[in-house]
Write a protein that holds these residues in place. Structure first.
Motif, mmCIF file in Angstrom:
data_model
loop_
_atom_site.group_PDB
_atom_site.id
_atom_site.type_symbol
_atom_site.label_atom_id
_atom_site.label_comp_id
_atom_site.label_asym_id
_atom_site.label_seq_id
_atom_site.Cartn_x
_atom_site.Cartn_y
_atom_site.Cartn_z
ATOM 1 N N ASN A 166 -11.367 10.172 40.641
ATOM 2 C CA ASN A 166 -12.137 9.316 39.750
ATOM 3 C C ASN A 166 -13.466 10.016 39.445
ATOM 4 O O ASN A 166 -14.424 9.911 40.202
ATOM 5 C CB ASN A 166 -12.361 7.950 40.399
ATOM 6 N N SER A 214 -11.700 11.629 27.184
ATOM 7 C CA SER A 214 -10.353 12.163 27.369
ATOM 8 C C SER A 214 -10.399 13.396 28.266
ATOM 9 O O SER A 214 -11.441 14.051 28.409
ATOM 10 C CB SER A 214 -9.721 12.529 26.020
ATOM 11 N N GLU A 254 -5.233 12.004 29.862
ATOM 12 C CA GLU A 254 -5.748 10.652 30.077
ATOM 13 C C GLU A 254 -6.872 10.343 29.090
ATOM 14 O O GLU A 254 -7.663 11.211 28.724
ATOM 15 C CB GLU A 254 -6.274 10.502 31.510
ATOM 16 N N LYS A 255 -6.916 9.062 28.651
ATOM 17 C CA LYS A 255 -7.957 8.630 27.722
ATOM 18 C C LYS A 255 -8.511 7.279 28.156
ATOM 19 O O LYS A 255 -7.808 6.472 28.754
ATOM 20 C CB LYS A 255 -7.421 8.525 26.286
ATOM 21 N N LYS A 256 -9.781 7.058 27.828
ATOM 22 C CA LYS A 256 -10.421 5.789 28.159
ATOM 23 C C LYS A 256 -11.493 5.502 27.121
ATOM 24 O O LYS A 256 -12.300 6.377 26.788
ATOM 25 C CB LYS A 256 -11.046 5.850 29.554
ATOM 26 N N THR A 257 -11.512 4.270 26.603
ATOM 27 C CA THR A 257 -12.537 3.843 25.651
ATOM 28 C C THR A 257 -13.523 2.940 26.369
ATOM 29 O O THR A 257 -13.127 1.981 27.025
ATOM 30 C CB THR A 257 -11.918 3.091 24.461
ATOM 31 N N ILE A 258 -14.808 3.254 26.268
ATOM 32 C CA ILE A 258 -15.826 2.440 26.927
ATOM 33 C C ILE A 258 -16.914 2.081 25.913
ATOM 34 O O ILE A 258 -17.228 2.854 25.010
ATOM 35 C CB ILE A 258 -16.450 3.150 28.144
ATOM 36 N N PHE A 288 -14.071 7.923 35.375
ATOM 37 C CA PHE A 288 -12.850 8.226 34.631
ATOM 38 C C PHE A 288 -11.820 8.808 35.575
ATOM 39 O O PHE A 288 -12.035 9.860 36.180
ATOM 40 C CB PHE A 288 -13.185 9.222 33.512
ATOM 41 N N ASP A 289 -10.704 8.118 35.751
ATOM 42 C CA ASP A 289 -9.648 8.565 36.660
ATOM 43 C C ASP A 289 -8.771 9.589 35.949
ATOM 44 O O ASP A 289 -7.883 9.249 35.177
ATOM 45 C CB ASP A 289 -8.811 7.371 37.125
#
Length: 286
Positions: free
Chosen positions: A176, A199, A205-209, A226-227
């Motif tokens: 993480n 990303s 992996e992708k993450k929207t914050i 971000f994991d």
């Protein structure tokens, strides 16, 4: 180099630094919840909300309710509050004054009227201000707390932002990953909460914050986690076409300990081999 020196280097390679966040605290004579209220209004729509106000002290307090506008004045999120007639007319409360007894709480309702507010992004605050106390020393104390209001009335304002910096520790002892980025509102007026996409390559992996509120011409730093999994990662943080990249290695603690042990064993073997070569007598040539 001695065996002791190699062992010291190996132990240093296995050490990990821990970061602790200690929140500051101070006694307050008034508390409110929520601290922030966000909503979207359709054309001509009205919405109602509630704010819980409590007095945690052992003394009764008289409280005055008011409404003001606010804007961001620096890159640290500092706000300036000021009277604004249109916002005061568009945000009404069912109470103007209230008295709270010791450890007493009350729920106050408020209404946001889209017909009376300006269109676009509207920022205000509902304040609760205590009347100054009169202690024996003659110096009164006044407390003001409030709930921030972020309203998109009918049509949001122009959205434009750029990611100006990204920072992630090069080696992290977890899958993480933790880091931060700085985003700037490149618009000419108003403010909003920019959403960035984080990303990782090669994991995909992708993450929207959603970041903090940032006004036109200002910057804000936001932390993230971000994991991405273990391994070597190229981390990309982007808002539309504006992107920043950085690299990080995520390893489990046991992997680092194993690596240190391997380095230690190899170092010892090299030293022993070097010692045997020096102790082996050379035969004289005839």
């Amino acid at each position: 180099m001695s065996v002791r020196t190699f062992m010291g280097l190996a132990l240093l390679s296995a050490a990990a630094l821990s970061c602790f966040f200690v929140p500051s605290s101070s006694a307050m004579a008034l508390k409110v919840a929520p601290l922030e209220y966000k909503t979207d209004l359709k054309k001509g729509e009205k919405k109602s909300g509630f704010i819980d106000v409590s007095n945690p002290t052992s003394q009764a307090v008289n409280v005055t309710v008011s409404v003001q506008a606010f804007k961001q004045i620096d890159d640290n999120g500092g706000l300036q509050f000021y009277p604004e007639e249109q916002i005061a007319e568009g945000v009404t409360t069912d109470l103007k004054k209230l008295e709270l007894g010791p450890r007493e709480a009350v729920r106050m309702s408020f209404t946001i009227d889209g017909n009376k507010l300006p269109q676009g992004d509207v920022f205000g605050a509902i304040f609760f201000t205590t009347e100054p106390t009169q202690p024996k020393n003659g110096m009164g104390q006044q407390v003001r707390v409030g709930t921030l209001l972020s309203v998109v009335n009918t049509t949001p304002g122009y959205r434009s932002a750029a990611v100006v910096a990204a920072s992630v520790a090069s080696v992290q002892l977890s899958s993480n990953l933790q880091g931060s980025y700085v985003i700037k509102n490149t618009g000419k007026s108003g403010g909003f909460y920019p959403e960035v996409v984080i990303s990782s390559w090669p994991s995909g992996e992708k993450k929207t914050i959603k970041g903090s509120l940032v006004f036109a011409g200002r910057e804000r730093q936001n932390d993230f986690n971000f994991d991405a999994g273990y391994g070597v990662h190229r981390i990309e943080i982007g808002y539309e076409d504006s992107k920043k990249t950085t690299w990080a290695i995520a390893v489990a603690p046991w992997m680092l300990v194993l690596f240190a042990m391997i380095v230690l064993v190899v170092a010892i073997e090299i030293l022993l081999l070097h010692k045997r070569r020096r102790s082996t007598p050379r035969s004289d040539s005839k």
